[in-house]
Design an enzyme around this catalytic site. Structure first.
Site, mmCIF file in Angstrom:
data_model
loop_
_atom_site.group_PDB
_atom_site.id
_atom_site.type_symbol
_atom_site.label_atom_id
_atom_site.label_comp_id
_atom_site.label_asym_id
_atom_site.label_seq_id
_atom_site.Cartn_x
_atom_site.Cartn_y
_atom_site.Cartn_z
ATOM 1 N N CYS A 85 6.295 -4.526 0.144
ATOM 2 C CA CYS A 85 6.318 -5.774 0.937
ATOM 3 C C CYS A 85 6.498 -7.142 0.049
ATOM 4 C CB CYS A 85 4.605 -6.023 1.474
ATOM 5 S SG CYS A 85 4.689 -7.438 2.686
ATOM 6 N N HIS A 178 3.202 -1.841 4.875
ATOM 7 C CA HIS A 178 2.083 -1.426 3.987
ATOM 8 C C HIS A 178 1.742 0.181 3.874
ATOM 9 C CE1 HIS A 178 0.447 -5.272 2.588
ATOM 10 N NE2 HIS A 178 1.597 -5.714 3.475
ATOM 11 N N GLU A 180 -0.261 1.655 2.398
ATOM 12 C CA GLU A 180 -1.764 1.825 2.045
ATOM 13 C C GLU A 180 -2.687 1.465 3.097
ATOM 14 O OE1 GLU A 180 -1.191 -2.552 1.553
ATOM 15 O OE2 GLU A 180 -0.138 -0.474 1.192
#
Length: 860
Positions: A85, A178, A180
């Site tokens: 990001c 993202h 995660e």
């Protein structure tokens, strides 16, 4: 593989940490982006096999946002780097790519991504779904193709957006999304592919190693340093005895009214909404036991006040004060209290066996690495910025934290219909504890017998029995309790920041979100009403039907009747009281270290008919806005507990489930983990505080923005309330749907999450909706009647009848200031029109406000 994770002050970095730990088999080292000088970081880089640059707020062009990541990328070192990001954007920027505003802000947005099956996307289906949190993006129209291959994209209408890049010569990789996030598919596989790429790189390139011993130790996050000197006490013991209360009439409200309502210091953790798996136990008690005391903390001065009450007279108390050492936080202090009182019995199922019970106010975030504001709106004190490591002499109305050490408690097991009388005591005091347990059981049996006897008597017999009752220990009977649960105060209510100002603040939130400073901001307000509840005389021993304590209890009984909740509570702290009907669990940790949080984000009112109610429920379940709100807080809570939980243990057994309460539907998720044995209960609380559902994400930057807008202390509201048990367990709610009562009156906190697609008027109405149950409870008005709310707007007539306040004159526009450049505003911006302040205080504030304005203008 040894990985260095550079954290750009994001609230999802430790989700990356958990994934990297899993794929590497060893924990990565985590540093903030301003932890070292660039020269110091250069010395350390040779000890790592790769580097991950985290997401974060702001822009990569700003050094204060990107820090060491900027210098690392400018150096163009030959070491594997993954940018996520913000890290991805900074990577492109370092090679002359342009970072431009995205065609649409995407925070908590699920998107389909296509890829070229290159390095990062090996063995990943095409397309696959990812979660995006960004306002900025690499410009695909003016992209340095000579340096990078575009490896992944997504479509926004006719526009193609860059989602992945790979450098043509250096081992640099970037993803805009993202990996995660809990809802990104194959996120762990992407990180595993990066690890494999790093391994392949070092197989082809000789690495110059440096002995770690030659380097100074890395700077660690102070909240992630295990306490090595923790020892559990061995001098305490838990004794208890049970009685069956099925069909006995001994309800928790009746027992509290008879045993504790007259006490100045008492508590009731009340599962007033019984739901399987959510609310099995209720706990209650009062001060007066041999080990009991009240401990209250003032974060401004780091001072602790400890009050003990005589066991023979609750009106007799003694207090001492002391200041915590500079290197000891209040979280450390209460953990030491619990450790010293450690006691456990394997056979008890209930969690709270005695220990600390009370609240941590929102301002305790000042001891968790966040900036807090300690200006009280009701008292109209000056606004003061307080960094985490500093204090101020500004006065505040209520303690930052307040806890009872409870050594004698009653436990209601709502599943087995048992009442448990519990004593936490020193081992040598077992006989005394058992005598108290027997005495309490006799009192409970006496109440039960007298209730049952009255139920069996005729009306004529009851009149005769009333005369006999006068000679016995007085008790409050069920019919008296029912009569008291119809509280009515006919109060008028004021919004602290009126409709116009609150809408203005929402627009400012949307501006900050649009600029990428936050993904989500939890903006709050306060509602105030005058009340004389704490100006009543203290009840006599034989007449409590029209007293202060009974009125407070009557107010709470009305609240629990109107708005039952699984995490409710009623606390009497002497000169103030907390009445909570919170539906939200902040955190629970059992004796084995299993952590659970249940963030709530997404609210709609209940329908007027079953058909309308089901329609609203489905609307909430399918709302993209509420999905985004909830997802962001889920990812935030995964990050927070992931800082102290065992690798691989953080998971989400329930996501985006609608739970229905008396007045609202709520969207709820569950995040779980297992606490590392290196960390304590308060370590886990501290790393997650304040509750993410009350701040937004990224947490640190969001709190700064919120404080700049709100401009005053939230006080108790937005903190957490519950217990820390002597058996190492805890259970804490989020302090929402809560009234705080003191001699000034009654204050209600309310608010809501602002995201990119928030509608300001809808957000205002949702904010008032959340206070609706409390407003109607305090006013005593039926739901089909209106309640006057000064500072509202007539468009929410279906919620409350309201009246717009007159616009304030000579008020500077907040937009003239940068929310990130200054935290001090003219208090008149958020001043409480009509709040009880003296004219002299008001004039003094105006004088200081003028000085502050001049200073701000000079600084700007």
């Amino acid at each position: 593989m040894r990985t260095l994770l550079i954290d750009n002050y994001d609230s999802f970095s430790f989700n990356l940490y958990q994934f990297l730990y899993s794929v590497n088999g060893v924990a990565p080292d985590v540093i903030k982006n301003d932890a070292f000088s660039w020269e110091e970081l250069q010395k350390r880089l040779t000890t790592y096999d790769n580097v991950v640059l985290s997401p974060g707020p702001g822009l990569p062009q700003r050094i204060e946002d990107f820090g060491l990541c900027h210098y690392l990328l400018q150096a163009k070192l030959n070491i594997p780097i993954l940018g996520v990001c913000l890290g991805h954007q900074g990577m492109g920027l370092a090679f002359n790519a342009n970072v431009v505003h995205a065609p649409e802000v995407a925070h908590g947005v699920l998107s389909s991504v296509t890829h070229d099956s290159s390095t990062l996307f090996n063995a990943i289906p095409n397309p696959f779904n990812v979660v995006r949190y960004h306002s900025w993006i690499l410009d695909s129209q003016d992209f340095p193709h000579e340096h990078f291959n575009i490896t992944a994209t997504t479509q926004h209408g006719s526009k193609t957006l860059i989602m992945g890049i790979e450098h043509k010569l250096l081992p640099y990789y970037g993803v805009q999304f993202h990996p995660e996030s809990i809802m990104t598919e194959y996120g762990k596989q992407i990180l595993l592919n990066f690890v494999k790429a790093s391994q392949n790189f070092w197989q082809k390139n000789r690495k110059q190693n440096i002995e770690i011993a030659d380097l100074p130790p890395p700077l660690s996050d102070p909240f992630l340093i295990p306490k090595k000197d923790r020892t559990l006490g061995c001098s305490h013991h838990v004794s208890f005895s049970k009685m069956c209360i099925a069909n006995s009439g001994l309800t928790s409200q009746l027992v509290f009214a008879n045993l504790y309502a007259h006490e100045p210091y008492a508590f009731w953790l009340d599962s007033s909404r019984l739901t399987t798996g959510l609310s099995r136990y209720s706990y209650m008690g009062a001060m007066g036991g041999p080990l009991s005391y009240l401990i209250q903390y003032d974060i401004k001065t780091s001072s602790v006040r400890r009050t003990s009450v005589s066991s023979t007279s609750s009106s007799t108390s003694t207090s001492t004060s002391y200041t915590l050492p500079e290197n000891v936080s209040f979280f450390d202090h209460i953990q030491s209290i619990i450790d010293e009182a450690y006691a456990d019995r394997d056979e008890e199922e209930f969690w709270f066996v005695g220990g600390l019970v009370g609240y941590l106010g929102y301002d305790m975030g000042g001891e968790c690495g966040h900036t807090v504001l300690l200006r009280d709106p009701v008292q109209n004190n000056f606004q003061t910025e307080v960094p985490p490591d500093a204090g101020t002499t500004q006065s505040a109305t209520l303690p930052s934290s307040s806890f009872f050490f409870a050594d004698r408690i009653l436990v209601f097991d709502h599943d087995t219909q048992e009442l448990v009388v519990v004593s936490l005591h020193l081992k040598e005091d077992t006989e005394e504890a058992e005598r108290w347990i027997d005495h309490t059981l006799r009192r409970l049996h006496n109440i039960k017998d007298r209730i049952q006897t009255r139920e069996e008597e005729s009306k004529e017999d009851k009149e005769k029995e009333k005369e006999k009752e006068k000679e016995k220990e007085p008790i409050i009977l069920p019919e008296e309790l029912e009569a008291s649960s119809h509280f009515q105060d006919n109060s008028s209510f004021r919004l602290l920041r009126d409709h116009q100002r609150y809408l203005h603040d929402i627009h400012k939130c949307l501006d900050e979100i649009d600029k990428g400073e936050s993904y989500e901001l939890c903006l709050t307000n306060k509602i105030f009403t005058k009340s004389s509840l704490f100006n009543e005389e203290k009840p006599s021993d034989h007449d409590s039907s029209s007293t202060k304590i009974t009125k407070l209890l009557g107010l709470y009984l009305t609240l629990r009747k109107n708005n039952p909740a699984p995490n409710a509570g009623f606390f009497l702290f002497g000169d103030f009281a907390v009445l909570s009907s919170s539906p939200e669990k902040f955190m629970s940790i059992d004796r084995e270290g299993n952590v659970e949080t249940k963030p709530i984000k997404g609210t709609l009112p209940r329908g007027k008919t079953p058909a309308e109610d089901e329609k609203l429920k489905l609307q909430l379940q399918n709302s993209s806005k509420d999905f985004s709100e909830n997802l962001m807080i889920v990812d935030l809570m995964r990050n927070d507990i992931g800082r102290v939980c065992e690798n691989g243990s953080v998971h989400c057994p329930k996501l985006f489930k609608v739970e229905s309460y008396a007045s609202v539907h709520q969207l709820v998720s569950t995040v779980c983990g297992r606490l590392s044995p290196l960390f304590s209960t308060t370590d886990c609380i501290r790393n997650s505080f304040p509750p993410g559902s009350m701040t937004g994400a990224p947490k640190k930057r969001s709190i700064q923005i919120i404080h700049a807008l709100e401009g005053y202390s939230r006080g108790i509201y937005s903190g957490c309330l519950g217990f820390l048990s002597a058996n190492k367990s805890c259970n804490l709610n989020v302090i929402i749907r809560t009234a705080v009562v003191d001699r000034n009156g009654i204050t209600i906190g309310c608010g809501g999450a602002i995201v990119a697609d928030s509608n300001p008027e809808d957000e205002f109405q949702e904010m008032v909706l959340k206070a609706k149950a409390l407003i109607y409870t305090i006013s005593g008005m039926p739901r089909d009647k209106g309640v006057y709310l000064e500072g509202g707007e007539h468009t929410i007539q279906d919620i409350v009848y309201v009246k717009e306040q007159k616009p304030r004159t000579n008020v500077p526009i907040v937009g003239q200031f940068s929310l990130l450049e200054t935290m001090l505003f003219d208090p008149s911006l958020v001043g409480p029109p009509g709040f009880p302040v003296s004219s002299s205080a008001h004039n003094n504030n105006n004088n200081n406000n003028n000085n502050n304005n001049n200073n701000n203008n000079n600084n700007n």
